[in-house]
Design a protein around this motif. Structure first.
Motif, mmCIF file in Angstrom:
data_model
loop_
_atom_site.group_PDB
_atom_site.id
_atom_site.type_symbol
_atom_site.label_atom_id
_atom_site.label_comp_id
_atom_site.label_asym_id
_atom_site.label_seq_id
_atom_site.Cartn_x
_atom_site.Cartn_y
_atom_site.Cartn_z
ATOM 1 N N ALA A 1 0.612 -1.127 0.115
ATOM 2 C CA ALA A 1 0.015 0.186 0.101
ATOM 3 C C ALA A 1 0.884 1.099 0.059
ATOM 4 O O ALA A 1 0.635 2.164 -0.965
ATOM 5 C CB ALA A 1 -0.928 -0.089 1.292
ATOM 6 N N GLY A 2 1.947 1.330 0.808
ATOM 7 C CA GLY A 2 2.656 2.486 0.957
ATOM 8 C C GLY A 2 3.584 2.882 -0.394
ATOM 9 O O GLY A 2 3.130 3.903 -0.986
ATOM 10 N N LEU A 3 4.216 1.819 -0.780
ATOM 11 C CA LEU A 3 5.022 2.058 -1.907
ATOM 12 C C LEU A 3 4.117 1.926 -3.180
ATOM 13 O O LEU A 3 4.321 2.861 -4.282
ATOM 14 C CB LEU A 3 6.248 0.828 -2.192
ATOM 15 N N GLY A 4 2.978 1.254 -3.308
ATOM 16 C CA GLY A 4 2.323 1.205 -4.563
ATOM 17 C C GLY A 4 1.441 2.717 -4.567
ATOM 18 O O GLY A 4 1.474 3.242 -5.675
ATOM 19 N N ALA A 5 1.202 3.183 -3.538
ATOM 20 C CA ALA A 5 0.258 4.384 -3.500
ATOM 21 C C ALA A 5 1.231 5.634 -3.700
ATOM 22 O O ALA A 5 0.817 6.446 -4.767
ATOM 23 C CB ALA A 5 -0.350 4.736 -2.237
ATOM 24 N N LEU A 6 2.695 5.436 -3.266
ATOM 25 C CA LEU A 6 3.416 6.535 -3.771
ATOM 26 C C LEU A 6 3.841 6.471 -5.184
ATOM 27 O O LEU A 6 3.912 7.613 -5.732
ATOM 28 C CB LEU A 6 4.742 6.456 -2.914
ATOM 29 N N LEU A 7 4.006 5.339 -5.574
ATOM 30 C CA LEU A 7 4.333 5.387 -6.979
ATOM 31 C C LEU A 7 3.081 5.809 -8.114
ATOM 32 O O LEU A 7 3.416 6.377 -8.956
ATOM 33 C CB LEU A 7 4.899 3.763 -7.467
ATOM 34 N N SER A 8 1.936 5.383 -7.573
ATOM 35 C CA SER A 8 0.711 5.677 -8.297
ATOM 36 C C SER A 8 0.561 6.977 -8.248
ATOM 37 O O SER A 8 0.194 7.770 -9.161
ATOM 38 C CB SER A 8 -0.300 4.675 -7.796
ATOM 39 N N THR A 9 0.831 7.679 -6.839
ATOM 40 C CA THR A 9 0.439 9.244 -6.970
ATOM 41 C C THR A 9 1.618 9.850 -7.769
ATOM 42 O O THR A 9 1.155 10.942 -8.492
ATOM 43 C CB THR A 9 0.817 9.637 -5.481
ATOM 44 N N THR B 1 -4.876 13.551 -1.737
ATOM 45 C CA THR B 1 -6.076 12.657 -1.988
ATOM 46 C C THR B 1 -5.994 11.531 -2.851
ATOM 47 O O THR B 1 -6.417 10.598 -2.480
ATOM 48 C CB THR B 1 -7.176 13.753 -2.858
ATOM 49 N N VAL B 2 -5.081 11.497 -3.893
ATOM 50 C CA VAL B 2 -4.814 10.568 -4.568
ATOM 51 C C VAL B 2 -4.098 9.507 -3.934
ATOM 52 O O VAL B 2 -4.346 8.205 -4.019
ATOM 53 C CB VAL B 2 -4.244 11.099 -5.821
ATOM 54 N N PHE B 3 -3.059 9.820 -3.097
ATOM 55 C CA PHE B 3 -2.528 8.962 -2.502
ATOM 56 C C PHE B 3 -3.265 8.086 -1.374
ATOM 57 O O PHE B 3 -3.141 6.942 -0.914
ATOM 58 C CB PHE B 3 -1.277 9.667 -1.589
ATOM 59 N N LEU B 4 -4.068 9.082 -0.753
ATOM 60 C CA LEU B 4 -5.035 8.408 0.406
ATOM 61 C C LEU B 4 -5.896 7.337 -0.099
ATOM 62 O O LEU B 4 -6.010 6.394 0.148
ATOM 63 C CB LEU B 4 -5.897 9.567 1.008
ATOM 64 N N PHE B 5 -6.571 7.863 -1.254
ATOM 65 C CA PHE B 5 -7.366 6.760 -2.167
ATOM 66 C C PHE B 5 -6.927 5.542 -2.465
ATOM 67 O O PHE B 5 -7.285 4.508 -2.172
ATOM 68 C CB PHE B 5 -8.232 7.398 -3.070
ATOM 69 N N GLN B 6 -5.619 5.816 -3.005
ATOM 70 C CA GLN B 6 -4.763 4.483 -3.277
ATOM 71 C C GLN B 6 -4.271 3.748 -2.360
ATOM 72 O O GLN B 6 -4.366 2.441 -2.425
ATOM 73 C CB GLN B 6 -3.767 4.966 -4.508
ATOM 74 N N PHE B 7 -3.897 4.197 -1.388
ATOM 75 C CA PHE B 7 -3.387 3.529 -0.255
ATOM 76 C C PHE B 7 -4.577 2.421 0.278
ATOM 77 O O PHE B 7 -4.331 1.580 0.578
ATOM 78 C CB PHE B 7 -2.850 4.521 0.858
ATOM 79 N N VAL B 8 -5.717 3.057 0.578
ATOM 80 C CA VAL B 8 -6.851 2.296 1.056
ATOM 81 C C VAL B 8 -7.079 1.491 0.206
ATOM 82 O O VAL B 8 -7.741 0.525 0.558
ATOM 83 C CB VAL B 8 -8.155 3.583 1.269
ATOM 84 N N ALA B 9 -7.488 1.699 -1.092
ATOM 85 C CA ALA B 9 -7.632 0.673 -2.107
ATOM 86 C C ALA B 9 -6.846 -0.571 -2.243
ATOM 87 O O ALA B 9 -7.307 -1.608 -2.156
ATOM 88 C CB ALA B 9 -7.760 1.271 -3.483
ATOM 89 N N ILE B 10 -5.499 -0.376 -2.141
ATOM 90 C CA ILE B 10 -4.579 -1.343 -2.007
ATOM 91 C C ILE B 10 -4.388 -2.018 -0.925
ATOM 92 O O ILE B 10 -4.350 -3.475 -0.645
ATOM 93 C CB ILE B 10 -2.806 -0.716 -2.383
ATOM 94 N N TRP B 11 -4.656 -1.163 0.232
ATOM 95 C CA TRP B 11 -4.818 -2.089 1.571
ATOM 96 C C TRP B 11 -5.864 -2.891 1.600
ATOM 97 O O TRP B 11 -5.822 -4.121 2.387
ATOM 98 C CB TRP B 11 -4.624 -0.990 2.656
ATOM 99 N N ASN B 12 -6.988 -2.788 1.032
ATOM 100 C CA ASN B 12 -8.152 -3.400 1.138
ATOM 101 C C ASN B 12 -8.343 -4.498 0.077
ATOM 102 O O ASN B 12 -9.231 -5.180 -0.094
ATOM 103 C CB ASN B 12 -9.276 -2.649 1.091
ATOM 104 N N THR C 1 -5.286 -8.770 4.077
ATOM 105 C CA THR C 1 -6.409 -9.316 3.999
ATOM 106 C C THR C 1 -6.557 -10.864 3.417
ATOM 107 O O THR C 1 -7.321 -11.374 3.749
ATOM 108 C CB THR C 1 -7.151 -8.323 2.387
ATOM 109 N N LEU C 2 -5.589 -11.129 2.631
ATOM 110 C CA LEU C 2 -5.419 -12.627 2.227
ATOM 111 C C LEU C 2 -5.265 -13.554 3.211
ATOM 112 O O LEU C 2 -5.543 -14.445 3.647
ATOM 113 C CB LEU C 2 -4.600 -12.759 1.049
ATOM 114 N N GLY C 3 -4.407 -12.872 4.211
ATOM 115 C CA GLY C 3 -3.802 -13.809 5.447
ATOM 116 C C GLY C 3 -5.070 -14.175 6.420
ATOM 117 O O GLY C 3 -5.289 -15.102 6.929
ATOM 118 N N LEU C 4 -5.807 -12.916 6.634
ATOM 119 C CA LEU C 4 -6.939 -13.268 7.489
ATOM 120 C C LEU C 4 -8.081 -14.046 6.978
ATOM 121 O O LEU C 4 -8.801 -14.776 7.356
ATOM 122 C CB LEU C 4 -7.526 -11.852 7.769
#
Length: 301
Positions: free
Chosen positions: A100-108, A219-230, A248-251
């Motif tokens: 989520a962190g790296l993916g959201a940063l690169l996506s932003t 805003t883009v970073f926040l949306f993308q972080f939440v989307a990847i995290w979930n 998510t997959l572990g649980l």
């Protein structure tokens, strides 16, 4: 005497005679919108409240006590979750933070460059390209998951961290938001002034446009972080090694095992409870910069 009485009777210039006299009427509350918002808040918060309460219950209390009555097993649940498979839960949390962190940063970053280019530059096919991006926003992720798996399988990247990271870098919705915000917050006069001063296009983007776009990029970073995290579907298709699973997959694997081992249900609930904290912390941290940037404005006189 009459002059004094006349002056008292005259209204002050710029005011309405009789204004401010008498008791003020209470503001009427719109009943239907208020009830609608309360029902929506209840619908969203009720599952969260259940997870918070259920995480405090032991295995016996979970199925034998009132749903919203707190239990006494929170400490035991945390200890069991920490000891499960030598702390694999925290490995899953670390994987989710990485994805989520790296993916959201690169996506932003990609969204910022793409959105700025679509908003500032005029070139043939710009609107067509933007319409294709809008079509990507409307495309359900489940349709893209299998083609992405086949493409990454050809590159021998499945069951790796890159198989989850790479598809998340390009976000059509992020590019759309960045383009809209760049068009609204970066004046063309400022860009032209930078060019007249001899600044290159990259320097104009990084030193002039990027600070103006910062609230939208947050805003883009926040949306993308939440989307990847979930995100659940993409890791479920790409990964087979549970050491690389996100939370998510572990649980989900714990929940499946709970059908044969009911004691694992408490671990799933406690793990879901802890998984909310990073999102809440991120929102509280980002909200400060978000508010400051929105109040500061793009162009100061």
């Amino acid at each position: 005497m009459s002059t004094v009485a006349l002056n008292k009777a005259e209204p002050v210039a710029g005011t309405v005679p009789g204004a401010g006299r008498g008791p003020s009427r209470p503001r009427r509350i719109a009943l239907v919108p208020t009830l609608t918002l309360l029902l929506g808040a209840l619908y969203c918060l009720l599952p969260v409240a259940w997870v918070v309460v259920a995480s405090t219950k032991s295995g016996n209390e979970l199925f034998s006590t009132f749903t919203f009555w707190p239990g006494t097993g929170l400490g035991e649940n945390l200890a069991d979750l920490n000891a499960y498979r030598d702390g694999v839960y925290w490995k899953w949390m670390g994987n989710s933070a990485l994805y989520a962190g790296l993916g959201a940063l690169l996506s932003t970053c990609v969204s910022a460059v793409s959105g700025y280019a679509l908003a500032v530059y005029r070139f043939r096919g710009r609107e067509t390209l933007f319409n294709v991006l809008l079509a990507g926003v409307l495309m359900p992720p489940v349709i893209l998951a299998v083609p992405q798996y086949l493409l990454l399988a050809q590159a021998d990247l499945t069951d790796s961290y890159l198989s989850v990271l790479l598809p998340q870098i390009l976000s059509p919705y992020g590019v759309y938001l960045a383009r809209i915000y760049a068009a609204a917050s970066v004046p063309s006069d400022v860009v032209e002034a930078g060019r007249m001063d001899g600044a290159g296009e990259w320097r104009i983007f990084t030193r002039v446009a990027l600070p103006m776009m910062l609230p939208g990029l947050v805003t883009v970073f926040l949306f993308q972080f939440v989307a990847i995290w979930n995100n659940f579907l993409l890791p479920y298709i790409m990964l087979s090694d549970d050491e690389k699973f996100p939370i998510t997959l572990g649980l989900h694997t714990l929940l499946e095992q709970g059908a044969n081992t009911p004691a694992l249900y408490t671990l799933v609930i406690t793990g879901a409870f802890l998984a909310v904290f990073p999102l809440v912390a991120l929102f509280l941290v980002i909200q400060r910069f978000w508010s400051l940037d929105l109040l500061s404005g793009a162009v100061k006189s």
